[in-house]
Design an enzyme around this catalytic site. Structure first.
Site, PDB file in Angstrom:
ATOM      1  N   TYR A   1      53.782 -16.206  15.906  1.00 22.92           N
ATOM      2  CA  TYR A   1      53.557 -14.754  16.031  1.00 22.92           C
ATOM      3  C   TYR A   1      52.428 -14.296  15.102  1.00 22.92           C
ATOM      4  O   TYR A   1      51.275 -14.220  15.504  1.00 22.92           O
ATOM      5  CB  TYR A   1      54.851 -13.928  15.808  1.00 22.92           C
ATOM      6  CG  TYR A   1      54.624 -12.539  16.355  1.00 22.92           C
ATOM      7  CD1 TYR A   1      55.060 -12.189  17.628  1.00 22.92           C
ATOM      8  CD2 TYR A   1      53.878 -11.591  15.641  1.00 22.92           C
ATOM      9  CE1 TYR A   1      54.779 -10.943  18.166  1.00 22.92           C
ATOM     10  CE2 TYR A   1      53.592 -10.346  16.170  1.00 22.92           C
ATOM     11  CZ  TYR A   1      54.049 -10.026  17.431  1.00 22.92           C
ATOM     12  OH  TYR A   1      53.741  -8.800  17.959  1.00 22.92           O
TER      13      TYR A   1
ATOM     14  N   LEU B   1      62.895  -6.362  18.707  1.00 24.92           N
ATOM     15  CA  LEU B   1      63.950  -5.917  19.613  1.00 24.92           C
ATOM     16  C   LEU B   1      63.739  -6.524  20.981  1.00 24.92           C
ATOM     17  O   LEU B   1      62.621  -6.917  21.321  1.00 24.92           O
ATOM     18  CB  LEU B   1      63.882  -4.396  19.757  1.00 24.92           C
ATOM     19  CG  LEU B   1      64.529  -3.611  18.626  1.00 24.92           C
ATOM     20  CD1 LEU B   1      64.235  -2.141  18.790  1.00 24.92           C
ATOM     21  CD2 LEU B   1      66.030  -3.833  18.617  1.00 24.92           C
TER      22      LEU B   1
HETATM   23  P1  NAI Z   1      57.395  -2.978  26.764  1.00 25.93           P
HETATM   24  O1  NAI Z   1      57.117  -4.141  27.649  1.00 25.93           O
HETATM   25  O2  NAI Z   1      58.778  -2.425  26.751  1.00 25.93           O
HETATM   26  O3  NAI Z   1      56.423  -1.743  27.137  1.00 25.93           O
HETATM   27  C1  NAI Z   1      55.105  -1.897  27.523  1.00 25.93           C
HETATM   28  C2  NAI Z   1      54.591  -0.610  28.133  1.00 25.93           C
HETATM   29  O4  NAI Z   1      53.200  -0.800  28.468  1.00 25.93           O
HETATM   30  C3  NAI Z   1      55.297  -0.181  29.433  1.00 25.93           C
HETATM   31  O5  NAI Z   1      55.382   1.229  29.470  1.00 25.93           O
HETATM   32  C4  NAI Z   1      54.324  -0.657  30.516  1.00 25.93           C
HETATM   33  O6  NAI Z   1      54.396   0.094  31.726  1.00 25.93           O
HETATM   34  C5  NAI Z   1      53.006  -0.393  29.811  1.00 25.93           C
HETATM   35  N1  NAI Z   1      51.881  -1.154  30.370  1.00 25.93           N
HETATM   36  C6  NAI Z   1      51.730  -2.497  30.455  1.00 25.93           C
HETATM   37  N2  NAI Z   1      50.524  -2.795  30.986  1.00 25.93           N
HETATM   38  C7  NAI Z   1      49.911  -1.613  31.237  1.00 25.93           C
HETATM   39  C8  NAI Z   1      48.656  -1.240  31.762  1.00 25.93           C
HETATM   40  N3  NAI Z   1      47.757  -2.154  32.153  1.00 25.93           N
HETATM   41  N4  NAI Z   1      48.386   0.072  31.906  1.00 25.93           N
HETATM   42  C9  NAI Z   1      49.280   1.036  31.541  1.00 25.93           C
HETATM   43  N5  NAI Z   1      50.479   0.740  30.978  1.00 25.93           N
HETATM   44  C10 NAI Z   1      50.777  -0.570  30.846  1.00 25.93           C
HETATM   45  O7  NAI Z   1      56.904  -3.406  25.332  1.00 25.93           O
HETATM   46  P2  NAI Z   1      57.293  -3.016  23.821  1.00 25.93           P
HETATM   47  O8  NAI Z   1      58.025  -4.166  23.247  1.00 25.93           O
HETATM   48  O9  NAI Z   1      57.852  -1.666  23.736  1.00 25.93           O
HETATM   49  O10 NAI Z   1      55.840  -3.043  23.162  1.00 25.93           O
HETATM   50  C11 NAI Z   1      55.086  -1.897  22.850  1.00 25.93           C
HETATM   51  C12 NAI Z   1      54.300  -2.165  21.572  1.00 25.93           C
HETATM   52  O11 NAI Z   1      55.239  -2.348  20.497  1.00 25.93           O
HETATM   53  C13 NAI Z   1      53.451  -3.434  21.638  1.00 25.93           C
HETATM   54  O12 NAI Z   1      52.244  -3.206  20.943  1.00 25.93           O
HETATM   55  C14 NAI Z   1      54.295  -4.450  20.882  1.00 25.93           C
HETATM   56  O13 NAI Z   1      53.534  -5.488  20.324  1.00 25.93           O
HETATM   57  C15 NAI Z   1      54.888  -3.546  19.806  1.00 25.93           C
HETATM   58  N6  NAI Z   1      56.070  -4.079  19.121  1.00 25.93           N
HETATM   59  C16 NAI Z   1      57.127  -4.617  19.830  1.00 25.93           C
HETATM   60  C17 NAI Z   1      58.188  -5.186  19.151  1.00 25.93           C
HETATM   61  C18 NAI Z   1      59.346  -5.804  19.883  1.00 25.93           C
HETATM   62  O14 NAI Z   1      60.100  -6.562  19.291  1.00 25.93           O
HETATM   63  N7  NAI Z   1      59.553  -5.494  21.123  1.00 25.93           N
HETATM   64  C19 NAI Z   1      58.263  -5.197  17.675  1.00 25.93           C
HETATM   65  C20 NAI Z   1      57.151  -4.512  17.038  1.00 25.93           C
HETATM   66  C21 NAI Z   1      56.081  -4.009  17.741  1.00 25.93           C
END
Ligand code: NAI
Length: 391
Positions: A234, A272
């Site tokens: 990561y 998460l």
């Molecule tokens: P997720 O998969 O739940 O959400 C991703 C979002 O991006 C969704 O709304 C999806 O529709 C949108 N999306 C994807 N491709 C797209 C595109 N081409 N155009 C428009 N929208 C698009 O992901 P998550 O986990 O909530 O991740 C969000 C951020 O949080 C990321 O930067 C991730 O690295 C960060 N993050 C996540 C953690 C985890 O454990 N899940 C921990 C810490 C940070």
């Protein structure tokens, strides 16, 4: 129509509209239960607004701060007997709740990396007005560059040398070693192009040029650091290189926003179960162990608890926003607590297929995974026929 989960690897190909709606209602109840967030955002733009951290940010902005929200996400409606994507149902449920609460809301579904979607968003923002909060919560596997047309694909690999460690197949409960090959320099560059800060900066530049950032506006993107066991793949891997770029971008945006008294930050969130994280090698095992430890210590949080805390205790607590030495907001503080990490490490070394249930919370992981698609949520009636116009 009766809808059941159909799991394929780290995906579920069906989603339950009533379950997705019940999940959004749960998030709204959580934020409302904590009371209003005073002097919070009034108008917010959220990129990646339909699931995970982006959806929880939108709920906190709307139902905590009372903000009007414009959400951009990559989701699809149902077609020919196939259910819509969970983010589509969640966005619809969010919209219905926002309407009831008298809050402005609008969704744009399309590719946030493209010029077309940026232009469409700008046009919609003319209706809402300049935003004082811009959340960038995109997690995407690929990006077509809007200027060059080049297509970039992100990978999840170590840099410099291959890496072997335990992984969990969360469908079968088997713990086994897996080796990931080192990324090529091209793969590193591609991942930075997709998940780094270039697109975030393009958005901020465009919004600033169109005078759609209110004076004092805040922009926040999300990052992750995590433990020693996931570090090679990561934080020191391809995705970590992209997060380094995102964090550097925050510093550059901070300078650019000085003109309007605005600020740019990265918030480091907790690991998460989301659609994005379930695809990351080693993450399902780490998260299952982390859940076990944090639940035992009474420290467990989901996306909405994290984002409510980010808004209430960090962004809008009244004083200067607290940051670490690298100028990052930390809401992963409970995850990285030394006692939590020592216990996670101990269990990581001990865990096998046979003792998985004692060492890790696979059931909790699995239930959170199903919840991503609207299954297993207490308030939803899964035996009920879902009317065609709700599928
Ligand atoms: P997720 O998969 O739940 O959400 C991703 C979002 O991006 C969704 O709304 C999806 O529709 C949108 N999306 C994807 N491709 C797209 C595109 N081409 N155009 C428009 N929208 C698009 O992901 P998550 O986990 O909530 O991740 C969000 C951020 O949080 C990321 O930067 C991730 O690295 C960060 N993050 C996540 C953690 C985890 O454990 N899940 C921990 C810490 C940070």
């Amino acid at each position: 129509m009766i809808i059941e989960p159909k799991i394929r690897g780290f995906l579920c190909t069906t989603a339950h509209p009533l379950g997705c709606a019940a999940g959004v209602e749960e998030q709204i109840r959580h934020v409302r239960g904590k009371g209003p967030i005073r002097s919070g955002a009034r108008k917010a733009l959220i990129i990646g607004s339909s699931t995970g951290y982006g959806l929880a940010s939108r709920v906190a902005a709307a139902f905590g701060c009372g903000a009007g929200t414009l959400g951009v996400a990559f989701e699809r409606p149902s077609e020919r007997g196939r259910t819509a994507s969970p983010g589509w149902y969640q966005s619809r449920a969010f919209g219905e709740a926002a309407t009831k609460a008298g809050l402005y809301h609008k969704n744009i579904f399309g590719d946030a990396f493209s010029e077309e979607v940026k232009t469409e968003t700008i046009q919609a923002l003319r209706e809402l007005g300049p935003v004082d909060l811009f959340i960038y919560s995109l997690a995407a596997p690929r990006r077509t560059h809007p200027v060059t047309g080049a297509v970039y694909r992100s990978t999840l690999k170590p840099i410099g040398a291959s890496y072997t460690n335990k992984t969990l197949d969360f469908n079968t409960g088997v713990v086994s070693p897996v080796t990931l090959d080192a990324a090529t320099p091209e793969e590193v560059e591609h991942t930075i192009r997709v998940m780094g800060g270039e697109d975030w900066e393009m958005w901020v530049d465009r919004l600033a040029r169109e005078n759609l950032l209110a004076s004092g506006a805040l922009t926040i993107a999300y990052s992750y650091i995590g433990p020693e066991v996931t570090r090679p793949v990561y934080r020191n891997g391809t995705i970590g290189a992209a997060k380094d770029h995102l964090e550097k971008t925050a510093r550059r945006l901070e300078e650019k926003l000085a003109k309007i008294g605005g600020h740019a930050f990265v918030s480091v969130n907790k690991a998460l179960v989301t659609q994005a994280s379930s695809a990351i090698p080693y993450m399902p095992l780490y998260i299952s162990i982390l859940y076990k430890v944090m639940k035992q210590k009474g420290l467990h949080e989901g996306c909405i608890e994290q984002m409510d805390r980010l808004f209430r205790d960090r962004l809008y607590a009244g004083g200067p926003i607290p940051v670490d030495a690298e100028r990052r907001i930390r809401v992963d503080d409970l995850e990285v607590r030394p006692d939590v990490q020592a216990e996670v490490q101990r269990r990581w070394e001990a865990v096998t297929t046979e003792n998985l249930a004692q060492q890790a919370d696979r059931a909790g992981y699995h239930s959170d995974f199903l919840r991503l698609f609207g299954f297993g949520i207490p308030d939803a009636d899964y035996a009920a026929d879902v009317p065609d116009d709700r599928v």
